[in-house]
Design a protein around this motif. Structure first.
Motif: not given
Length: 158
Positions: A16-18, A108-110, A122-124
């Motif tokens: 999910v990418v937010m 979690v990658t931000t 952008s948080t994946t």
């Protein structure tokens, strides 16, 4: 004041990418994402929750721990380990909830990108399985983040 919308995409079966834009410099946003005294003011999810525990050892290999509590006393805890930290543009960390509702550890990658004084965050989130991702979406995980980001907007513009 018009608030920016949270954009949610699912680029793969486990991710999910937010993404959301904030009207603030990247350094300010990075601090709000990583300093306990600031996080406890905005990362609260739905109304009625508090964050009594927010511990962060912000370095590669450092750990973090968050615990939220609602008005009825129900608690939800999670934590992880920082895998990468590039101030003020990138954070990568593991994430695991105490009750394992996400099906195990997530990654979690931000990424923070500043353009003309505004910062896009952008948080994946990469879940252990596609089923875990789908369950998180069904549970409304993005709605809690959206509510928190409204409070972050208020904090950054105060």
């Amino acid at each position: 004041m018009k608030t920016a919308a949270l954009t949610v995409t699912t680029p793969s079966e486990r991710e999910v990418v937010m993404t959301r834009e904030f009207d603030a410099a990247r350094g300010m946003v990075f601090d709000a994402l990583t300093k306990p005294d600031l996080l406890q003011r905005w990362l609260l999810g739905p109304p009625g929750w508090t964050m009594p525990v927010c511990e962060i050892d912000l370095r590669v290999g450092g750990k973090y721990r968050y615990v939220w509590r609602n008005a009825e006393g129900r608690e939800m805890g999670m934590g992880g380990t920082f895998k990468e930290m590039v101030r003020p543009s990138r954070l990568v960390a593991t994430e695991a909830y105490d009750d394992h509702w996400t099906g195990g550890e997530t990654l979690v990658t931000t990424e923070l990108v500043e353009t003309r004084g505004k910062t896009s965050v952008s948080t994946t989130v990469r879940y252990a399985t596609g089923e875990a991702r789908d369950a998180a979406l069904k549970m409304g995980a993005t709605k809690g983040l959206e509510a928190s980001y409204v409070r972050l907007d208020e904090l950054l513009t105060a």
